[in-house]
Design a protein around this motif. Structure first.
Motif, PDB file in Angstrom:
ATOM      1  N   ALA A   1       9.127   9.556   4.510  1.00 62.05           N
ATOM      2  CA  ALA A   1      10.510   9.150   4.258  1.00 62.05           C
ATOM      3  C   ALA A   1      10.806   9.060   2.766  1.00 62.05           C
ATOM      4  CB  ALA A   1      10.780   7.807   4.939  1.00 62.05           C
ATOM      5  N   LEU A   2       9.849   8.604   1.976  1.00 59.48           N
ATOM      6  CA  LEU A   2      10.057   8.471   0.531  1.00 59.48           C
ATOM      7  C   LEU A   2      10.148   9.833  -0.149  1.00 59.48           C
ATOM      8  CD1 LEU A   2       7.715   5.429  -0.056  1.00 59.48           C
ATOM      9  CD2 LEU A   2      10.126   5.507  -0.744  1.00 59.48           C
ATOM     10  N   GLN A   3       9.305  10.775   0.263  1.00 55.63           N
ATOM     11  CA  GLN A   3       9.416  12.125  -0.299  1.00 55.63           C
ATOM     12  C   GLN A   3      10.777  12.732   0.021  1.00 55.63           C
ATOM     13  OE1 GLN A   3       5.370  14.518  -0.122  1.00 55.63           O
ATOM     14  NE2 GLN A   3       5.542  13.210   1.671  1.00 55.63           N
ATOM     15  N   SER A   4      11.241  12.531   1.242  1.00 53.35           N
ATOM     16  CA  SER A   4      12.555  13.044   1.626  1.00 53.35           C
ATOM     17  C   SER A   4      13.660  12.342   0.858  1.00 53.35           C
ATOM     18  CB  SER A   4      12.764  12.884   3.138  1.00 53.35           C
ATOM     19  OG  SER A   4      11.829  13.677   3.852  1.00 53.35           O
TER      20      SER A   4
ATOM     21  N   VAL B   1       0.858  -1.185   0.000  1.00 53.30           N
ATOM     22  CA  VAL B   1       0.000   0.000   0.000  1.00 53.30           C
ATOM     23  C   VAL B   1       0.897   1.239   0.000  1.00 53.30           C
ATOM     24  CG1 VAL B   1      -1.658   1.353   1.345  1.00 53.30           C
ATOM     25  CG2 VAL B   1      -1.932  -1.130   1.131  1.00 53.30           C
ATOM     26  N   PHE B   2       0.552   2.221  -0.857  1.00 55.21           N
ATOM     27  CA  PHE B   2       1.292   3.478  -0.909  1.00 55.21           C
ATOM     28  C   PHE B   2       0.312   4.641  -0.763  1.00 55.21           C
ATOM     29  CE2 PHE B   2       4.320   0.670  -2.855  1.00 55.21           C
ATOM     30  CZ  PHE B   2       5.561   1.187  -2.490  1.00 55.21           C
ATOM     31  N   LEU B   3       0.678   5.594   0.090  1.00 53.77           N
ATOM     32  CA  LEU B   3      -0.052   6.845   0.217  1.00 53.77           C
ATOM     33  C   LEU B   3       0.827   7.959  -0.348  1.00 53.77           C
ATOM     34  CD1 LEU B   3      -2.281   8.761   1.299  1.00 53.77           C
ATOM     35  CD2 LEU B   3      -1.062   8.763   3.501  1.00 53.77           C
ATOM     36  N   VAL B   4       0.306   8.655  -1.362  1.00 57.95           N
ATOM     37  CA  VAL B   4       0.990   9.834  -1.889  1.00 57.95           C
ATOM     38  C   VAL B   4       0.241  11.050  -1.326  1.00 57.95           C
ATOM     39  CG1 VAL B   4       1.775  11.067  -3.940  1.00 57.95           C
ATOM     40  CG2 VAL B   4       1.572   8.561  -3.990  1.00 57.95           C
ATOM     41  N   PRO B   5       0.807  11.756  -0.346  1.00 59.52           N
ATOM     42  CA  PRO B   5       0.060  12.820   0.336  1.00 59.52           C
ATOM     43  C   PRO B   5       0.123  14.150  -0.419  1.00 59.52           C
ATOM     44  CG  PRO B   5       2.169  12.517   1.402  1.00 59.52           C
ATOM     45  CD  PRO B   5       2.113  11.490   0.298  1.00 59.52           C
ATOM     46  N   ALA B   6      -0.339  14.115  -1.656  1.00 53.65           N
ATOM     47  CA  ALA B   6      -0.308  15.326  -2.503  1.00 53.65           C
ATOM     48  C   ALA B   6      -1.591  16.130  -2.311  1.00 53.65           C
ATOM     49  CB  ALA B   6      -0.136  14.922  -3.963  1.00 53.65           C
ATOM     50  N   PHE B   7      -1.957  16.394  -1.058  1.00 54.56           N
ATOM     51  CA  PHE B   7      -3.217  17.064  -0.765  1.00 54.56           C
ATOM     52  C   PHE B   7      -3.239  18.499  -1.286  1.00 54.56           C
ATOM     53  CE2 PHE B   7      -2.609  13.956   2.774  1.00 54.56           C
ATOM     54  CZ  PHE B   7      -3.593  13.066   2.387  1.00 54.56           C
TER      55      PHE B   7
ATOM     56  N   GLY C   1      -0.842  19.353  -3.772  1.00 55.70           N
ATOM     57  CA  GLY C   1       0.160  19.226  -4.816  1.00 55.70           C
ATOM     58  C   GLY C   1       1.442  18.638  -4.258  1.00 55.70           C
ATOM     59  N   LEU C   2       2.440  18.520  -5.133  1.00 50.17           N
ATOM     60  CA  LEU C   2       3.734  17.959  -4.750  1.00 50.17           C
ATOM     61  C   LEU C   2       4.806  19.033  -4.822  1.00 50.17           C
ATOM     62  CD1 LEU C   2       3.595  14.551  -6.666  1.00 50.17           C
ATOM     63  CD2 LEU C   2       3.511  14.855  -4.171  1.00 50.17           C
ATOM     64  N   GLY C   3       5.707  19.028  -3.838  1.00 51.61           N
ATOM     65  CA  GLY C   3       6.841  19.933  -3.832  1.00 51.61           C
ATOM     66  C   GLY C   3       8.013  19.330  -4.568  1.00 51.61           C
ATOM     67  N   ALA C   4       9.222  19.673  -4.100  1.00 54.83           N
ATOM     68  CA  ALA C   4      10.443  19.209  -4.763  1.00 54.83           C
ATOM     69  C   ALA C   4      10.553  17.694  -4.660  1.00 54.83           C
ATOM     70  CB  ALA C   4      11.658  19.873  -4.112  1.00 54.83           C
ATOM     71  N   PRO C   5      11.068  17.040  -5.711  1.00 57.97           N
ATOM     72  CA  PRO C   5      11.487  17.627  -6.991  1.00 57.97           C
ATOM     73  C   PRO C   5      10.406  17.583  -8.078  1.00 57.97           C
ATOM     74  CG  PRO C   5      12.253  15.379  -6.866  1.00 57.97           C
ATOM     75  CD  PRO C   5      11.490  15.626  -5.587  1.00 57.97           C
ATOM     76  N   ASP C   6       9.173  17.176  -7.733  1.00 56.93           N
ATOM     77  CA  ASP C   6       8.132  17.028  -8.770  1.00 56.93           C
ATOM     78  C   ASP C   6       7.483  18.360  -9.137  1.00 56.93           C
ATOM     79  OD1 ASP C   6       7.787  13.956  -9.129  1.00 56.93           O
ATOM     80  OD2 ASP C   6       7.871  14.248  -6.966  1.00 56.93           O
ATOM     81  N   TRP C   7       7.196  19.208  -8.120  1.00 56.79           N
ATOM     82  CA  TRP C   7       6.557  20.501  -8.342  1.00 56.79           C
ATOM     83  C   TRP C   7       5.322  20.377  -9.242  1.00 56.79           C
ATOM     84  CZ3 TRP C   7       7.656  24.163  -5.081  1.00 56.79           C
ATOM     85  CH2 TRP C   7       8.924  24.211  -4.483  1.00 56.79           C
ATOM     86  N   ASP C   8       4.408  19.511  -8.821  1.00 57.99           N
ATOM     87  CA  ASP C   8       3.162  19.308  -9.565  1.00 57.99           C
ATOM     88  C   ASP C   8       2.012  19.851  -8.731  1.00 57.99           C
ATOM     89  OD1 ASP C   8       0.953  18.467 -10.973  1.00 57.99           O
ATOM     90  OD2 ASP C   8       1.575  16.369 -11.138  1.00 57.99           O
ATOM     91  N   ALA C   9       1.575  21.066  -9.042  1.00 57.64           N
ATOM     92  CA  ALA C   9       0.506  21.700  -8.278  1.00 57.64           C
ATOM     93  C   ALA C   9      -0.838  21.016  -8.489  1.00 57.64           C
ATOM     94  CB  ALA C   9       0.405  23.176  -8.656  1.00 57.64           C
ATOM     95  N   SER C  10      -0.974  20.244  -9.570  1.00 59.66           N
ATOM     96  CA  SER C  10      -2.251  19.597  -9.869  1.00 59.66           C
ATOM     97  C   SER C  10      -2.300  18.155  -9.378  1.00 59.66           C
ATOM     98  CB  SER C  10      -2.526  19.636 -11.373  1.00 59.66           C
ATOM     99  OG  SER C  10      -1.529  18.936 -12.086  1.00 59.66           O
ATOM    100  N   ALA C  11      -1.239  17.653  -8.768  1.00 59.46           N
ATOM    101  CA  ALA C  11      -1.290  16.315  -8.166  1.00 59.46           C
ATOM    102  C   ALA C  11      -2.216  16.353  -6.951  1.00 59.46           C
ATOM    103  CB  ALA C  11       0.104  15.873  -7.745  1.00 59.46           C
ATOM    104  N   ARG C  12      -2.832  15.228  -6.654  1.00 60.51           N
ATOM    105  CA  ARG C  12      -3.703  15.132  -5.489  1.00 60.51           C
ATOM    106  C   ARG C  12      -3.435  13.829  -4.737  1.00 60.51           C
ATOM    107  NH1 ARG C  12      -3.674  19.602  -6.117  1.00 60.51           N
ATOM    108  NH2 ARG C  12      -5.377  21.108  -6.372  1.00 60.51           N
ATOM    109  N   GLY C  13      -3.853  13.828  -3.471  1.00 64.62           N
ATOM    110  CA  GLY C  13      -3.601  12.684  -2.610  1.00 64.62           C
ATOM    111  C   GLY C  13      -4.125  11.390  -3.210  1.00 64.62           C
TER     112      GLY C  13
END
Length: 512
Positions: A397-400, A354-360, A362-374
């Motif tokens: 930890a993965l984002q870091s 299971v993976f949670l992408v917490p792009a509530f 958007g995403l910061g560095a290094p993706d910088w995707d303002a339109s990404a969502r959780g």
């Protein structure tokens, strides 16, 4: 017992911390202040309230020192120096004659100038701005906030051009008030804070005329840029009970990097708060990022290698770190308090893919995707709240790890460990995950008040308390060291799987 007083002015509270000459906390005071959201995307502070709360906690901290047991009691006269660290990019515009702000302070989180940034980007100005400042063109920084104030506060532009107004980030505002305000206040900022305005050339370490013209900023508004370590003025005895040298200034993340004794190129720290801020020392020259990280001044002036120098850093930010755990608590309500997440996550051996992408937001560095969502992927009938809790910690930890990898590629420096601080750094499971996913040790210091400590160290270097970086490094002590346990193939496979989940979150807001 002599001490150094650190003023730590943050986004939600003002703090004062007194350190002894061994770098230990001996007194602390803190007060929260108001957050104002007048429109969607707007975030404001009352700069006068910031000053009142910061002065109050400084006075309270000094009072606590005075009332300490006789053998350790300290009066204001025994405070060697003051170091100041502050929320960065927040913009204050005030009247030099009265000392009153002409409008609310526009906070670093505020997005009202986003359209202006889009306009400048379409005009082809982004590359020039990044080349000179090391920053991406974004409403996060001070220039477009200040431009907005000059254009929207009645009479502000004419008064600014006449020299009647002053601009500053929070460090400038505090120093001006501490040194007398309308009666002779000193108007300065340090190079680390100036490098966050989009107005300073990080190669010349001075305000840039081309950038001032681009943003229509009168030079008369600007503070003088001074080193981060060096006596710039004295705080008023009327306010604090003694004339105390103001000798250290740095933005909060740079101060934390200094407090972690990351003095050599390739040394890096990560602060785990609401988000994560990772900075890596790149030496005495800025590194142009190819991975959409920021190049910024770390500090200027302390004698760490026998001579004054400027240290530069690469910086990356993760928007959702501790805020992800808050979402588990407040949104999903699968834990009662944030500290419960460690035990819940540890109750299962892994996330069961299971993976949670917490792009509530958007995403910061290094993706910088303002339109990404959780995004939560990999769910099965066997998925439990424990798997989701573990996936949440792993996501931090993965984002870091993504930022750490981007820094390694940009700097071309071997990163041998990561020093950590901030509230979530006390989570042992998270720190072990971080070490496993970086493939290098994660080191947590005994003193975790690294932001205020960094400001104290900068002030102490300027006043002879410490002779140089070696003396500070000798005080830095390990609380716990987390060694990586994953094999390299397993680490790379986990990161590759994470990147698949990140791709699934991308562009979601644009697909509506």
């Amino acid at each position: 017992m002599r001490t150094i007083l650190a003023l730590d002015q943050g986004t939600t509270s003002s703090r004062a911390i007194a350190f002894d000459l061994n770098g230990r906390v001996v007194a602390l005071a803190q007060r929260e202040f108001g957050q104002h959201f007048p429109q969607p995307g707007w975030v404001e502070h009352d700069a006068a309230e910031i000053w009142r709360t910061q002065l109050a906690v400084a006075q309270e901290c000094i009072q606590k020192l005075t009332l300490a047991p006789v053998q350790t009691a300290v009066g204001a006269a025994e405070i060697v120096a003051i170091g100041i660290t502050n929320q960065r990019e927040t913009t204050v515009l005030w009247d030099r004659a009265t000392g009153r702000p002409v409008a609310p302070a526009i906070v670093w989180q505020d997005r009202r100038a986003s359209a202006r940034c889009d306009e400048l980007r379409r005009a082809g100005q982004a590359a020039m701005i990044q080349r000179k400042t090391g920053l991406v063109l974004d409403a996060y920084f001070s220039a477009t906030k200040l431009e907005w104030l000059l254009d929207n506060v009645p009479g502000a532009r004419a008064r600014a051009e006449a020299g009647e107004l002053a601009f500053g980030t929070i460090d400038s505002w505090l120093i001006w008030n501490l040194t007398g305000g309308p009666q002779g206040g000193v108007h300065v900022t340090d190079a680390s804070n100036a490098s966050r305005t989009l107005l300073m050339n990080i190669h010349t370490l001075d305000w840039d005329d081309e950038l001032l013209r681009l943003f229509s900023i009168p030079r008369a508004l600007l503070p003088r840029v001074v080193p981060s370590s060096g006596v710039v003025a004295e705080a008023s005895a009327r306010l604090l009970g003694a004339h105390i040298p103001i000798a250290g200034i740095a933005g909060d993340q740079q101060a934390a990097t200094f407090g972690q004794a990351c003095f050599a190129p390739g040394m890096a720290k990560n602060t785990y708060g609401t988000g994560c801020f990772m900075l890596m020392n790149t030496g005495d020259r800025p590194v142009a990022s190819r991975n959409r990280l920021l190049s910024t001044v770390g500090w200027q002036g302390p004698e760490l290698a026998g001579a004054q120098r400027t240290a530069y850093c690469l910086e990356g930010s993760v928007f959702m770190a501790g805020a992800t755990v808050q979402w588990l608590r407040d949104g999903l309500q699968i834990i009662d308090q944030s500290s419960d997440v460690e035990a819940l996550a540890a109750s299962v051996p892994d996330t069961d893919d299971v993976f949670l992408v917490p792009a509530f937001t958007g995403l910061g560095a290094p993706d910088w995707d303002a339109s990404a969502r959780g995004t939560l992927v990999g769910l099965t009938r066997g998925t439990t709240r424990a798997h989701i809790a573990r996936a949440a910690l792993e996501a931090i930890a993965l984002q870091s790890a993504d930022m750490f990898g981007a820094m390694s590629r940009d700097a071309r420096l071997p990163l041998t460990e990561l020093r950590v601080d901030g509230g979530a750094s006390r989570n042992n499971l998270l720190m072990q995950m971080q070490a496993d996913l970086l493939g290098v040790p994660v080191v947590r210091p005994q003193v975790t008040e690294t932001t205020a400590l960094g400001a104290a160290y900068l002030a102490g270097l300027a006043t002879g308390v410490w002779a140089g970086g070696d003396a500070i490094t000798a005080q830095w002590a390990v609380d716990q060291r987390f060694e990586p346990h994953l094999t390299e193939p397993a680490r790379l496979a986990r990161i590759a799987r994470w990147r698949e989940a990140v791709q699934r979150s991308g562009g979601w807001a644009q697909a509506r």
